[in-house]
Enzyme design. Structure first.
Site, PDB file in Angstrom:
ATOM      1  N   GLU A  95      38.872  52.698  44.556  1.00 46.88           N
ATOM      2  CA  GLU A  95      40.034  52.354  45.384  1.00 46.88           C
ATOM      3  C   GLU A  95      39.798  52.754  46.844  1.00 46.88           C
ATOM      4  O   GLU A  95      40.156  52.013  47.763  1.00 46.88           O
ATOM      5  CB  GLU A  95      41.294  53.023  44.799  1.00 46.88           C
ATOM      6  N   LYS A 108      48.705  38.844  50.604  1.00 51.30           N
ATOM      7  CA  LYS A 108      49.355  39.924  49.868  1.00 51.30           C
ATOM      8  C   LYS A 108      49.446  39.599  48.381  1.00 51.30           C
ATOM      9  O   LYS A 108      49.274  40.457  47.543  1.00 51.30           O
ATOM     10  CB  LYS A 108      50.754  40.167  50.444  1.00 51.30           C
ATOM     11  N   ASN A 122      53.926  25.684  48.115  1.00 47.06           N
ATOM     12  CA  ASN A 122      53.042  26.796  47.709  1.00 47.06           C
ATOM     13  C   ASN A 122      52.472  26.426  46.351  1.00 47.06           C
ATOM     14  O   ASN A 122      53.193  25.895  45.508  1.00 47.06           O
ATOM     15  CB  ASN A 122      53.830  28.096  47.530  1.00 47.06           C
ATOM     16  N   GLY A 123      51.211  26.766  46.126  1.00 44.37           N
ATOM     17  CA  GLY A 123      50.604  26.484  44.825  1.00 44.37           C
ATOM     18  C   GLY A 123      49.467  25.487  44.961  1.00 44.37           C
ATOM     19  O   GLY A 123      49.019  25.180  46.066  1.00 44.37           O
ATOM     20  N   CYS A 183      50.732  31.646  50.718  1.00 47.88           N
ATOM     21  CA  CYS A 183      51.621  30.792  51.509  1.00 47.88           C
ATOM     22  C   CYS A 183      53.084  31.245  51.377  1.00 47.88           C
ATOM     23  O   CYS A 183      53.453  31.865  50.377  1.00 47.88           O
ATOM     24  CB  CYS A 183      51.546  29.367  51.027  1.00 47.88           C
ATOM     25  N   HIS A 205      20.931  55.635  39.579  1.00 47.13           N
ATOM     26  CA  HIS A 205      20.368  54.470  38.902  1.00 47.13           C
ATOM     27  C   HIS A 205      20.192  53.294  39.853  1.00 47.13           C
ATOM     28  O   HIS A 205      20.155  52.137  39.415  1.00 47.13           O
ATOM     29  CB  HIS A 205      21.259  54.089  37.707  1.00 47.13           C
ATOM     30  N   LYS A 220      39.917  50.114  49.922  1.00 51.65           N
ATOM     31  CA  LYS A 220      40.816  50.286  51.069  1.00 51.65           C
ATOM     32  C   LYS A 220      40.018  50.161  52.360  1.00 51.65           C
ATOM     33  O   LYS A 220      40.423  49.480  53.295  1.00 51.65           O
ATOM     34  CB  LYS A 220      41.529  51.647  51.054  1.00 51.65           C
ATOM     35  N   TRP A 262      48.108  29.396  53.654  1.00 51.81           N
ATOM     36  CA  TRP A 262      46.839  30.098  53.415  1.00 51.81           C
ATOM     37  C   TRP A 262      45.947  29.055  52.769  1.00 51.81           C
ATOM     38  O   TRP A 262      46.183  28.629  51.637  1.00 51.81           O
ATOM     39  CB  TRP A 262      47.086  31.286  52.498  1.00 51.81           C
ATOM     40  N   ARG A 297      52.293  38.273  53.883  1.00 55.93           N
ATOM     41  CA  ARG A 297      51.664  37.699  52.692  1.00 55.93           C
ATOM     42  C   ARG A 297      50.296  37.103  52.998  1.00 55.93           C
ATOM     43  O   ARG A 297      49.541  36.782  52.101  1.00 55.93           O
ATOM     44  CB  ARG A 297      52.577  36.630  52.093  1.00 55.93           C
ATOM     45  N   GLU A 325      38.677  46.434  52.971  1.00 57.59           N
ATOM     46  CA  GLU A 325      39.612  45.337  53.216  1.00 57.59           C
ATOM     47  C   GLU A 325      40.291  45.407  54.586  1.00 57.59           C
ATOM     48  O   GLU A 325      40.667  44.368  55.123  1.00 57.59           O
ATOM     49  CB  GLU A 325      40.643  45.209  52.094  1.00 57.59           C
TER      50      GLU A 325
HETATM   51  C1  F6R Z   1      44.241  45.649  47.661  1.00 63.57           C
HETATM   52  C2  F6R Z   1      45.237  44.779  47.081  1.00 63.57           C
HETATM   53  C3  F6R Z   1      44.801  43.803  46.058  1.00 63.57           C
HETATM   54  C4  F6R Z   1      45.866  43.693  44.955  1.00 63.57           C
HETATM   55  C5  F6R Z   1      45.513  42.557  43.984  1.00 63.57           C
HETATM   56  C6  F6R Z   1      46.509  42.468  42.849  1.00 63.57           C
HETATM   57  O1  F6R Z   1      44.809  46.545  48.552  1.00 63.57           O
HETATM   58  O2  F6R Z   1      46.381  44.829  47.426  1.00 63.57           O
HETATM   59  O3  F6R Z   1      43.562  44.120  45.528  1.00 63.57           O
HETATM   60  O4  F6R Z   1      45.952  44.911  44.287  1.00 63.57           O
HETATM   61  O5  F6R Z   1      45.474  41.352  44.674  1.00 63.57           O
HETATM   62  O6  F6R Z   1      47.790  42.231  43.344  1.00 63.57           O
HETATM   63  P1  F6R Z   1      49.066  42.464  42.462  1.00 63.57           P
HETATM   64  O7  F6R Z   1      49.169  43.924  42.215  1.00 63.57           O
HETATM   65  O8  F6R Z   1      50.197  41.925  43.267  1.00 63.57           O
HETATM   66  O9  F6R Z   1      48.852  41.710  41.177  1.00 63.57           O
END
Ligand code: F6R
Length: 622
Positions: free
Chosen positions: A495, A617, A102-103, A2, A518, A499, A76, A27, A502
């Site tokens: 990773e 985000k 927020n929260g 949010c 396995h 990518k 959100w 975000r 997501e």
């Molecule tokens: C994936 C992504 C998330 C963040 C995760 C941790 O592309 O961005 O998996 O890496 O939510 O976020 P931070 O680094 O802000 O703690």
């Protein structure tokens, strides 16, 4: 997650709130709204809707120049579905108080039952409406306590009393019809910043919504609040103790959060990686003496050097970087290291001894699970070290010491430049720690020199974007992919898979290549894309074996290999080469083609790369 923007100044608030909310779109959100004090009618005008800010804009009347105080929010959903009723701002039952939040309020259910018993009406399913109603109830004097002590105004007094009843986390902006020149902000566990412009104040949950107006800011700490009028502001604890806050400079420029001609923030940030890594490494590498200089942690080297164990905590992409770190610390510093999901660590009963260092990695510095893991580690006596991008964020302030990434704001929801910088910081830490333990000066010099070459090598990989796009064109119709790597490139496989899933919504699984046999090998069908990271490394021949296993079953191989490796061509349906580097540093190179591949696949499948569905985000709730 949010976002909050609130404004009090001389200009019409509505367009400023909408611009600010747009800055926070990255975000992640599912509904949005604004609330404005109308001085003529002395009322609060609330307009909100589910969906994008553009939908909200379509509902807004022309901005009224007299409406110079307002609050805005992108939501959100946590409590209640993402519809218009649940969107913020929320009005209290008397119609006098409006709140954006927020929260998460953990005791909202108890408070709601109690407020209903007192006659308060609720319209939404949110925890936020409880805050609005609680403030409204206490403000109304229905509880028999009608006046604050001394000269404190009744609005601030009611907010303080309400905040003291809340269990959970909040970043809040609050307005009241009886105080058409007053805006209150408060914070606990969710960031809130006050921007100080010329004759104007902006409260926001993220500096990106402020920087267009001012770079002078005050960062509220937990259990603090700010009361603003057009004449000025004062900061207090929620227990009404006046506090002086230091004025800080917001470090990034508007330019850093603009697209600057790129189609998406994700692409911009992928392409920014050479520059970002140069900023991250700049001034920190001393190749002549084979040393790494990390000013932020200089006072803590004694504790770090004598540590017997490192535990790395992180989530998502940062966790993948942490896993590279685990290999780096083991290899270069010969120290026991384990990487844990912060969400698991926080609820375990971890064994933390005197000589344990807990490292928390977080781009945003606000991830709820990572923060809780830091708190858990501190309670048990560990020295905590943060590897964080956002300056002044909660994790940066909570850890004992730390290293900033220094890569500028990362707006794209899919983390890219933060990953490469997190690995770079971990490599610097591992080299310096190794140097202080057993690594020779020549060995350290070698790694430092190689580290310094990484940005230019990434530059070279970026030129392959069109070639990688063609690979995406040929493969992105497939719904199931595998990503396989070994050793230092195993976390890169994880990773790469993250990518792809997501942003393109393709199902992808990342694995240590040997694990395929396995179980996952059963998934391989004719034409299934399998991405291998098969650069020159100690396990090169092993990974060739794994590639053959996939090809024998009809899988289609996309191979990331070292430049000049002629042998690999026979194993690759699609080949992407990257410059060579010591295997410990390769993840910063091998991840880049996978970021580009995921980007093109998502665009080709017609998805909004910067606003992937259901994602936020910064994950500030559990
Ligand atoms: C994936 C992504 C998330 C963040 C995760 C941790 O592309 O961005 O998996 O890496 O939510 O976020 P931070 O680094 O802000 O703690």
């Amino acid at each position: 997650m949010c976002g909050i923007v609130a404004y009090l100044g001389k200009k019409p608030a509505q367009p400023i709130l909408i611009e600010g909310l747009k800055r926070l779109e990255y975000r992640g959100y599912d509904s949005a709204g604004v609330g404005l004090i109308n001085p003529d009618k002395i009322g609060i005008k609330i307009i909100k809707s589910s969906g994008r800010i553009s939908v909200l804009e379509g509902l807004l009347p022309e901005a009224n120049p007299k409406e110079v105080l307002g609050i805005g929010h992108t939501r959100w959903a946590t409590h209640g579905e993402p519809n218009t009723i649940n969107a913020h701002p929320h009005l209290d039952y008397t119609g006098k108080i409006a709140v954006v939040h927020n929260g998460i309020i953990e005791n909202y259910s108890t408070l709601k039952t109690w407020l209903i018993s007192k006659g308060c009406k609720f319209a939404s399913e949110t925890d936020t409406e409880v805050i609005a109603n609680l403030i409204g109830y206490l403000y109304s004097g229905q509880d028999g306590k009608k006046t604050p002590n001394g000269d404190q105004n009744k609005f601030e007094w009611a907010v303080q009393r309400a905040l003291n009843e809340l269990v959970g986390t909040y970043g809040l902006a609050i307005i009241c019809t009886d105080f058409p020149d007053m805006l209150i902000g408060a914070k606990k566990g969710s960031p809130l910043i006050l921007g100080l412009g010329e004759n104007e104040f902006i409260i926001a949950s993220d500096a990106a919504a402020i920087v267009e107006h001012t770079t002078q800011a005050i960062y509220l700490a937990d259990n603090e609040m700010v009361t603003i009028s057009s004449k000025g502001f004062h900061t207090k604890t929620i227990d009404n103790v006046e506090i002086r806050k230091e004025l800080k400079q917001i470090e990034f420029s508007l330019d850093a959060i603009e697209l600057n001609g790129f189609a998406h923030y994700m692409l911009k940030e992928i392409c920014e990686q050479p520059k970002a890594l140069n900023m991250c490494l700049g001034g920190r590498l001393d190749a002549r003496d084979g040393r790494v200089v990390l000013g932020g942690i200089s006072k803590y080297w004694r504790e770090i050097t004598r540590a017997k164990r490192i535990i790395i905590n992180a989530c998502g992409t940062a966790w993948h970087a942490g896993l590279v770190g685990e290999y780096l610390f083991e290899q270069l510093a010969r120290i026991n290291t384990e990487t844990q999901y912060a969400s698991e660590f926080r609820y375990r009963n971890p064994i933390i001894e005197d000589d344990t260092i807990v490292i928390a990695i977080s781009q945003s510095g606000e991830t709820a699970d990572t923060l809780a893991a830091v708190e858990q580690a501190k309670e048990r006596g560990a020295t905590t070290l943060g590897i964080v991008n956002v300056v002044g964020s909660t994790i940066a302030r909570t850890t004992d010491t730390g290293v900033y990434l220094r890569v500028g704001p990362e707006i794209g929801v899919a983390s890219t430049k933060a990953f490469t910088a997190q690995v770079a910081v971990l490599a610097m830490l591992a080299i310096e720690l190794g140097r202080r333990r057993h690594l020779s000066s020549d060995e350290a010099k070698f790694y430092i020199e190689e580290l310094a070459k990484i940005p230019a090598k990434i530059e070279k990989i970026l030129t392959k974007s069109e070639q990688i796009k063609k690979i995406a064109e040929a493969t992105c119709d497939r719904e199931n992919w595998l990503f396989l790597g070994r050793g230092f490139n195993y976390p890169v496989a994880l990773e790469g898979a993250l990518k792809l899933k997501e942003i393109s919504y393709i199902h992808a699984e990342g694995l240590p290549a040997a694990e395929m046999k396995h179980g996952p090998i059963a998934l391989i069908t004719e034409g299934m894309p399998a991405v291998f990271i098969a650069t020159m490394c100690s396990q090169y021949s092993k990974i060739i074996g794994n590639i053959e296993e996939v090809r024998a079953r009809g899988g289609r191989t996309i191979v990331v290999a070292s430049e000049g490796d002629e042998n690999i061509k026979q194993y690759a349906d699609f080949l992407i080469t990257v410059p060579d580097a010591p295997e410990e540093l390769q993840p910063m190179l091998t991840v880049v083609p996978l970021q580009i591949l995921a980007y093109h696949a998502a665009v080709l499948r017609g998805h909004d790369v910067d606003k992937p569905r259901n994602l936020a985000k910064s994950v500030t709730v559990e």
